[in-house]
Design an enzyme around this catalytic site. Structure first.
Site, PDB file in Angstrom:
ATOM      1  N   LYS A   1       0.848  -1.200   0.000  1.00  0.00           N
ATOM      2  CA  LYS A   1       0.000   0.000   0.000  1.00  0.00           C
ATOM      3  C   LYS A   1       0.875   1.239   0.000  1.00  0.00           C
ATOM      4  O   LYS A   1       2.033   1.214   0.451  1.00  0.00           O
ATOM      5  CB  LYS A   1      -0.951   0.032   1.199  1.00  0.00           C
ATOM      6  CG  LYS A   1      -0.309   0.149   2.597  1.00  0.00           C
ATOM      7  CD  LYS A   1       0.023   1.566   3.037  1.00  0.00           C
ATOM      8  CE  LYS A   1       0.783   1.571   4.368  1.00  0.00           C
ATOM      9  NZ  LYS A   1       1.581   2.717   4.646  1.00  0.00           N
TER      10      LYS A   1
ATOM     11  N   ASP B   1      -3.098  -1.445   9.282  1.00  0.00           N
ATOM     12  CA  ASP B   1      -3.143  -1.485   7.816  1.00  0.00           C
ATOM     13  C   ASP B   1      -3.689  -2.802   7.264  1.00  0.00           C
ATOM     14  O   ASP B   1      -3.890  -2.929   6.051  1.00  0.00           O
ATOM     15  CB  ASP B   1      -1.725  -1.304   7.232  1.00  0.00           C
ATOM     16  CG  ASP B   1      -1.134   0.063   7.533  1.00  0.00           C
ATOM     17  OD1 ASP B   1      -1.910   1.009   7.796  1.00  0.00           O
ATOM     18  OD2 ASP B   1       0.098   0.186   7.506  1.00  0.00           O
TER      19      ASP B   1
HETATM   20  P1  ATP Z   1       3.745  -0.101   7.738  1.00  0.00           P
HETATM   21  O1  ATP Z   1       3.810   0.600   6.432  1.00  0.00           O
HETATM   22  O2  ATP Z   1       2.476  -0.924   7.922  1.00  0.00           O
HETATM   23  O3  ATP Z   1       4.079   0.729   8.932  1.00  0.00           O
HETATM   24  P2  ATP Z   1       6.269  -1.224   7.081  1.00  0.00           P
HETATM   25  O4  ATP Z   1       6.112  -1.545   5.637  1.00  0.00           O
HETATM   26  O5  ATP Z   1       7.000   0.015   7.423  1.00  0.00           O
HETATM   27  O6  ATP Z   1       4.851  -1.234   7.742  1.00  0.00           O
HETATM   28  P3  ATP Z   1       6.889  -3.962   7.563  1.00  0.00           P
HETATM   29  O7  ATP Z   1       7.522  -4.352   6.277  1.00  0.00           O
HETATM   30  O8  ATP Z   1       5.520  -4.440   7.811  1.00  0.00           O
HETATM   31  O9  ATP Z   1       6.972  -2.395   7.800  1.00  0.00           O
HETATM   32  O10 ATP Z   1       7.896  -4.448   8.708  1.00  0.00           O
HETATM   33  C1  ATP Z   1       7.920  -3.910  10.002  1.00  0.00           C
HETATM   34  C2  ATP Z   1       8.636  -4.911  10.915  1.00  0.00           C
HETATM   35  O11 ATP Z   1       7.772  -6.019  11.106  1.00  0.00           O
HETATM   36  C3  ATP Z   1       9.910  -5.472  10.300  1.00  0.00           C
HETATM   37  O12 ATP Z   1      11.018  -4.845  10.848  1.00  0.00           O
HETATM   38  C4  ATP Z   1       9.883  -6.948  10.621  1.00  0.00           C
HETATM   39  O13 ATP Z   1      10.836  -7.291  11.595  1.00  0.00           O
HETATM   40  C5  ATP Z   1       8.500  -7.225  11.215  1.00  0.00           C
HETATM   41  N1  ATP Z   1       7.730  -8.260  10.486  1.00  0.00           N
HETATM   42  C6  ATP Z   1       6.988  -9.214  11.059  1.00  0.00           C
HETATM   43  N2  ATP Z   1       6.387  -9.978  10.128  1.00  0.00           N
HETATM   44  C7  ATP Z   1       6.754  -9.497   8.933  1.00  0.00           C
HETATM   45  C8  ATP Z   1       6.451  -9.881   7.600  1.00  0.00           C
HETATM   46  N3  ATP Z   1       5.660 -10.919   7.317  1.00  0.00           N
HETATM   47  N4  ATP Z   1       6.987  -9.153   6.617  1.00  0.00           N
HETATM   48  C9  ATP Z   1       7.775  -8.086   6.908  1.00  0.00           C
HETATM   49  N5  ATP Z   1       8.118  -7.713   8.143  1.00  0.00           N
HETATM   50  C10 ATP Z   1       7.605  -8.395   9.163  1.00  0.00           C
END
Ligand code: ATP
Length: 312
Positions: free
Chosen positions: A16, A146
């Site tokens: 997203k 999200d």
């Molecule tokens: P958002 O945009 O929802 O804030 P994000 O894209 O910044 O999220 P994610 O990629 O969801 O962040 O990752 C955040 C943290 O979640 C990572 O540092 C990771 O350690 C942990 N995590 C747990 N499960 C997952 C997964 N399936 N994929 C990615 N990261 C994960």
């Protein structure tokens, strides 16, 4: 309904972006109320779920571009999604999950949330639970702000913590380019920085500007470009000032708009058309300003079963 042991389901779920992200003052529970407009873009993680009928274990393996950055244990959001379904519906079977990641980790693109959404859809099918979309949405909201949006996809307004989603009408296709930075940014750290940067300011209740909704209805990229906004951008730039150079570089190369994606550090650029998107992607890739570059169109649907792999 009993599912044969060899059954497997693969669900594809999108990243997203936030076209607008307006953040209110922190609530007593520590969460920040938001008004956001999400758009799902064609960068996907695939989650394959294979039934284990010998025991109730949930396991996860991670493959793909960013596998090394993702926990392969019970802290993985996909595992938490399967655990939630198992507990709520007294499921006695287990599941072996494989996540094929192409969405940057901790990049502000909801990679973990979309894996959780994909797992809800996959396990619902695999375990024959026959939960409705409304029931899945409710569970998704318990897993993360999200996750409900990742289930529905397309373009949607998010209220509350972002988990209360309603569809927004949007015409046409928009062309996005993403500059993926080295390392991630922790979402709570970015919100903390926002509170630090504006402690004495009277912070308004979050709202989405009507210009953005009109731009989406018109389907015009130039109108959308001037309506994008992100309250977290200043905080992300305060923590990672070099991202400002990436945003400026994209604008200099002809992007219609440049913005931090969610809590960052991914930078997103809106291009006028697919050709301009390719040109911009090439320039960014050669600039040395980021770890990698991706291009994707939006909007696209949310988490959905890939038909060719069902019960293969
Ligand atoms: P958002 O945009 O929802 O804030 P994000 O894209 O910044 O999220 P994610 O990629 O969801 O962040 O990752 C955040 C943290 O979640 C990572 O540092 C990771 O350690 C942990 N995590 C747990 N499960 C997952 C997964 N399936 N994929 C990615 N990261 C994960």
């Amino acid at each position: 309904m009993r599912v044969p042991p060899s059954a497997e389901v693969t669900v594809r779920s999108p990243a997203k972006i936030n076209l607008a992200l307006s953040v209110g003052p922190p609530r007593p529970d520590g969460f920040h109320p938001v008004a956001t407009v999400y758009q799902a873009v064609a960068l996907y993680d695939d989650v394959t779920a294979v039934v284990r009928d010998d025991d109730a274990t949930i396991s996860v393996e991670v493959a793909g571009d960013f596998a090394a950055d993702v926990p392969a244990d019970a802290t993985n959001l996909a595992v938490r999604a399967a655990q939630l379904l198992q507990a709520e519906y007294d499921v006695e079977e287990g599941v072996a999950l494989t996540i094929r990641k192409t969405i940057p980790v901790a990049g502000g693109m909801a990679g973990g949330s979309t894996d959780a959404a994909a797992t809800l859809v996959a396990c619902n099918r695999l375990w024959g639970l026959q939960l409705s979309q409304t029931e899945l949405q409710h569970l998704a909201g318990e897993l993360g702000s999200d996750v409900p949006f990742c289930l529905v996809g397309h373009t949607a307004l998010g209220r509350g913590r972002g988990e209360q989603v309603t569809e927004v009408m949007s015409r046409g296709t928009f062309h996005w380019v993403f500059a993926i930075a080295e390392g991630g940014l922790s979402t709570p750290a970015v919100y903390g920085e926002l509170d630090r940067l504006r402690p004495l300011r009277r912070v308004e209740a979050p709202q989405v500007r009507p210009e953005l909704l009109s731009a989406l209805l018109s389907g015009r990229a130039d109108a959308l470009a001037v309506a994008l906004s992100n309250d977290l951008q200043a905080a992300a730039l305060s923590l990672r000032p070099e991202l400002g150079d990436t945003l400026q570089f994209g604008l200099d190369q002809g992007a219609l708009a440049a913005q931090i994606s969610g809590s960052g550090p991914t930078c997103l650029f809106l291009a006028a058309d697919s050709r301009s998107a390719v040109d911009l992607a090439v320039e960014l890739a050669e600039s040395g300003l980021c770890r990698m570059v991706r291009q994707a169109e939006g909007p696209v649907p949310g988490a959905r079963v890939l038909p060719a792999t069902v019960n293969r």
